[in-house]
Write an enzyme that holds these catalytic residues in place. Structure first.
Site, PDB file in Angstrom:
ATOM      1  CD  GLU A 189      -2.853   1.314   2.172  1.00  0.00           C
ATOM      2  OE1 GLU A 189      -4.026   1.785   2.020  1.00  0.00           O
ATOM      3  OE2 GLU A 189      -2.464   0.787   3.469  1.00  0.00           O
ATOM      4  CG  HIS A 359      -5.752   1.540  12.656  1.00  0.00           C
ATOM      5  ND1 HIS A 359      -6.149   2.830  12.807  1.00  0.00           N
ATOM      6  CD2 HIS A 359      -5.401   1.370  11.275  1.00  0.00           C
ATOM      7  CE1 HIS A 359      -5.883   3.511  11.535  1.00  0.00           C
ATOM      8  NE2 HIS A 359      -5.459   2.306  10.737  1.00  0.00           N
ATOM      9  CD  GLU A 360      -2.978  -1.930  10.687  1.00  0.00           C
ATOM     10  OE1 GLU A 360      -3.609  -2.292   9.219  1.00  0.00           O
ATOM     11  OE2 GLU A 360      -2.808  -0.847  11.097  1.00  0.00           O
TER      12      GLU A 360
END
Length: 924
Positions: A189, A359-360
């Site tokens: 990413e 978060h992930e």
């Protein structure tokens, strides 16, 4: 993705058309794609021939459906050979296929029609053209491809394993016995899948992936999906075959070859969760497993959608550019973002690890299941994941009290958003560098804060229903801003004329943050909204121009001295008047700091609130007290209040019992001291030092050198003792030096309380013997948490030759890993004895730094801002400006350049306006 913690504290953390039924999200015009008669209309390929595509974005006439990908990395020669077969669907006649490819050597490419494949006819060889400026290749087909038919593109390719942190790259780690071992890992990413395999590397081109990895028997291979079989080959090699993935974007593909160990567990719905780390760090994986299992269970219930894969791996990578990356089913982390060492990880470390895991895991739904259409809306991924940290950590680990921390998430981005050089949450981005720059605090923090504001406005129940609708409607598809607003509008039933899209586009499509100006006149409140700007004052000629055309729909909340009732009002115009139901001595807007706006109380408004704080601060909610401290200092920076007003407010802190509120006030006072110290304004810095030690002495003296108490008690202890030792408070220095000596005498075996480790190392690093011993322990340590704290301590030494030694080790990348160079530079720049050294180092080594980090990378942005944004004199402003101009003349341009120049200008104006007031106030 989680971007690394920006602060240099090391141990805190400081992605028209025809085939509607098949491809409902990809718009395709009906036209043929072929060469024009005029070759000058095309870019020139690497071999000098015309390249048949001009745009940065790929044409959408050839759509990938499935990739068969084979990869064989050689961890001795540090390269890989690979092949792929891409099943594509053609929507319009074309004579070429455009894919992304960067730094790959294409050795052979063929094309088969679906019919050819069915009858096992060989593919036709394709000519390959390369256009490196756009990171694209063109496969030229001998005759036009037929619309609505499937084809198979087969490509053989090879490359070296990359040296940085992008694409398919090599990472190394040292065993406890001193052996260096190598692994191969991916990080794609936003636009680096093209560095590992030729692909349609845009988020809209979702496909399925079947991956095979060849390896040696001493290694294991991991990928997004579970392994289905292993084939033994000649020469002792093994080939692992993985299940076909769900439909997903290229940036989420992941594969790793390593020799790591794991610990595993199973969620209540039967998902196998495993945590991987290098063998000597396996014992630091257990907290991450516990947290992952709890959080995955929570998300399945909260989103009412089961995690769609049979397994989830989380792996700690020794060399990693960001904090973590949400690859579907194989999440990669920097070691400090996943591993928890009970002997070295502090309370703030534990909160950080929990947040990053939350978060992930949130990304497995927001980002993976539903993906933004293009990178201009990356906030739909990152802002939501950041917001879900709040919801998930509060629900699963209430003892971490993250709810009290979330206002800091918003305060951090307000610093950036109050500059004219800020940007809208949703902003056009086309080049890879522009796309990388979108991964910033505006996408993450502001995205999360406006979502939290909207949730507070709609109510949590309605907001949750809306996002569940959004996730279910767009599963395995792509979405944009308007899709989210539609989902929230359809299910809210607000009972009044509120259009979510109309409101929220004022927050996503224009930059900046509003200032609410409140003037109380009896039982009337006169409201006015402006654009909040720091460094540009009302009397400046440009101020009025910068205010034009800015208007927000602000969901206001307020309470009064007369009632605990929370009142609500939507301010849609520049001005408005509210009538209070009863007489009140004060009014407080932005209850619990849930709104993303600053409040200024004109007339006697601030005096009344300060009086209340001094009389009985508990009549105001703890988060409201935090909000008042934040806003009053922000308003000083905007020239709307004098500094003495803000300093007068802090006097109540001697009676404050809320640790978050104390930390907020302490942080601003410490910031003033650091500015005076770095600016060498010695009379003021000395007076401020005396004031801080006198003012906070009772609180400092109450602190114990242990790890007892709540998370906030422990974080307050760390902050207070660190400040005390930084200010050379004798009892603090003596205790820290005593613990350091005992630690050295024990050969590093003594367990020092984790919350004071950083302080002890910093004091110990001030002697040559202590500094050298710490550096040796740094080399030997198997704990990333401990290494971070040691490196921080080393960076606080006052001798420039030692600081330069650290920077040279960071550039070399062996003892101090390259991933730690940017935060190291930031830390040394915060050291008054190192600020000029760090700035000179960046300028002298700029070319070498760009060989280590991409221009738009987070590391480069931290290096630039971390070594310059604290400057506060005109000579330094000119130096920085000339440096940036020289870079731009060489074709390098980053948004951070303007942000830094504006920040330095703001610092200069702040000092000019407030230094006399500070000097006088301290002499009272």
């Amino acid at each position: 993705m989680v971007i690394s913690r920006k602060t240099p504290r090391f141990n805190i953390h400081t992605g028209f058309y025809c085939l509607v039924a098949i491809l409902p999200q990809i718009s395709i015009c009906s036209m043929s794609y072929h060469f024009t008669e005029d070759p000058g209309a095309f870019p020139v390929a690497a071999n000098g021939e015309p390249f048949p595509w001009q745009e940065l974005r790929l044409p959408n006439v050839v759509i990938p459906l499935h990739y068969d990908l084979f990869v064989h990395p050689n961890l001795t020669s540090l390269d890989f050979v690979a092949s792929e077969k891409i099943e594509v669907l053609v929507s319009n006649a074309t004579q070429f296929i455009i894919l992304h490819s960067k730094d790959l050597e294409i050795t052979y490419a063929t094309l088969q029609s679906e019919e050819d494949s069915r009858y096992m006819k060989p593919g036709r060889e394709l000519k390959v053209l390369s256009y490196p400026p756009h990171q694209q290749i063109a496969l030229l087909v001998p005759e036009k491809l037929t619309p609505h038919l499937k084809y198979y593109v087969a490509i053989d390719f090879q490359a070296k394993l990359a040296d940085g942190f992008e694409g398919f790259y090599k990472s190394t780690y040292r065993t406890i016995g001193g052996e260096t071992r190598i692994l191969a890992v991916t990080d794609f990413e936003p636009t680096q899948a093209r560095m590992a395999f030729p692909c349609f590397d845009e988020p809209l081109f979702k496909a399925n992936f079947s991956i095979k990895i060849r390896r040696e028997s001493r290694h294991i291979a991991l990928s997004n999906m579970p392994k289905v079989k292993t084939i033994e080959l000649e020469g002792g090699l093994l080939e692992d075959h993985f299940e076909t993935t769900v439909k997903m974007s290229t940036y989420l593909v992941a594969y790793i070859v390593c020799d790591f160990h794991s610990v595993s567990g199973t969620t209540s719905s039967g998902v196998k969760v495993s945590i991987y780390a290098s063998p000597d760090k396996w014992n630091q994986t257990h907290y991450a497993l516990q947290a992952s299992l709890k959080l995955l269970d929570f998300y399945e219930k909260y989103f009412d959608i089961n995690y769609p894969l049979p397994k989830l791996d989380l792996i700690a990578i020794p060399d990693f550019g960001s904090g973590a990356m949400e690859n579907w089913g194989l999440i990669t982390y920097k070691e400090t973002s996943l591993l928890f060492d009970p002997k070295a990880s502090s309370a703030s470390d534990k909160l950080w690890v929990t947040r990053v895991i939350a978060h992930e895991l949130a990304h497995q739904w927001f980002g993976n299941l539903v993906t933004m259409e293009w990178w201009n809306d990356i906030w739909l991924n990152e802002g939501f994941a950041k917001y879900m940290e709040l919801i998930a950590v509060n629900a699963t680990y209430p003892e971490l009290q993250f709810d009290d921390y979330f206002s800091n998430v918003c305060f951090e981005v307000i610093t950036r958003d109050s500059l004219n050089s800020s940007r809208p949450v949703s902003k056009p981005a086309e080049t890879p560098t522009q796309i990388q720059e979108m991964f910033d605090e505006v996408s993450y923090n502001k995205g999360a804060c406006i979502l939290n504001m909207l949730k507070d406005f709609l109510t949590e129940e309605k907001f949750q229903k809306g996002i569940i609708h959004y996730l279910k409607k767009f599963s395995y598809r792509n979405a944009k801003n308007d899709d989210l607003w539609s989902s929230l509008s359809n299910l809210t039933f607000l009972g009044e004329d509120v259009e979510v899209k109309e409101m929220m586009t004022t927050w996503t499509l224009q930059k900046g943050i509003p200032l609410l100006v409140v003037k109380q006149d009896g039982r009337s409140l006169r409201l006015q909204q402006e654009r909040f700007l720091k460094g540009v004052f009302q009397e400046d000629p440009e101020w009025r121009v910068l205010q034009e055309r800015y208007l927000w729909h602000i969901p206001l909340t307020y309470s009064t001295s007369s009632s605990n009732v929370i009142h609500r009002h939507i301010l849609k115009s520049k001005t408005d008047i509210l009538d209070l139901p009863e007489k009140t001595s004060w009014v407080k807007f932005n209850v619990d700091s849930n709104g993303y706006y600053i409040v200024h109380y004109e007339g006697h408004g601030w005096d009344q609130l300060i009086t209340q704080l001094n009389r009985n601060h508990t009549l105001l909610r703890p988060k409201d007290r935090i909000g008042l401290i934040h806003d009053v200092f922000q308003l000083v920076g905007a020239g709307r209040l004098t500094l003495d007003k803000a300093l007068d407010m802090t006097r109540y802190l001697q009676r404050e019992t809320s640790s978050p509120a104390l930390l907020q006030g302490l942080s601003y006072l410490e910031l003033l001291y650091r500015m005076m110290d770095r600016s060498n304004i010695s009379d003021v810095s000395e007076n401020l030092k005396r004031y801080l030690l006198q003012y906070f002495k009772p609180l400092i003296d109450r602190q114990s050198w242990n790890d007892e108490g709540s998370v906030w008690d422990r974080m307050l202890r760390s902050a207070l003792l660190k400040l005390a030792c930084d200010l050379n408070h004798a009892p603090c220095i003596q205790k820290a030096a005593e613990l350091f000596s005992q630690w050295m005498e024990s050969s590093g075996k003594l367990n020092i309380p984790t919350d004071v480790l950083k302080i002890v190392y910093s004091v110990g690093a001030q002697t040559t013997e202590g500094w050298n011993y710490l550096l040796e322990q740094y080399k030997l340590s198997m704990s990333s948490a401990e290494k971070n704290k040691i490196l921080y301590g080393l960076s606080t030494n006052k001798h420039q030759e030692k600081l330069l030694n650290l920077l040279e080790l960071g550039m070399e990348g062996k003892v101090i890993k390259t991933q730690d160079l940017a935060p190291l530079l930031h830390a040394i720049a915060r050291n008054p004895k190192g600020q000029q050294l760090a700035w000179d180092f960046v300028r002298e080594n700029w070319t070498h730094l760009l060989k280590k980090f991409d221009l738009g990378s987070f590391d480069i942005r931290i290096i630039i801002s971390g070594t310059t944004s604290h400057f506060s004199c005109r000579d330094k402003l000119q130096e920085v400006k000339l440096f940036f101009e020289s870079l731009e003349s060489q074709g390098s341009h980053l948004d951070i350049f303007q942000i830094v120049l504006e920040t330095i200008t703001k610092n200069i104006k702040w000092l000019e306006k407030n230094l006399p007031t500070l000097r006088t106030w301290l002499l009272k």
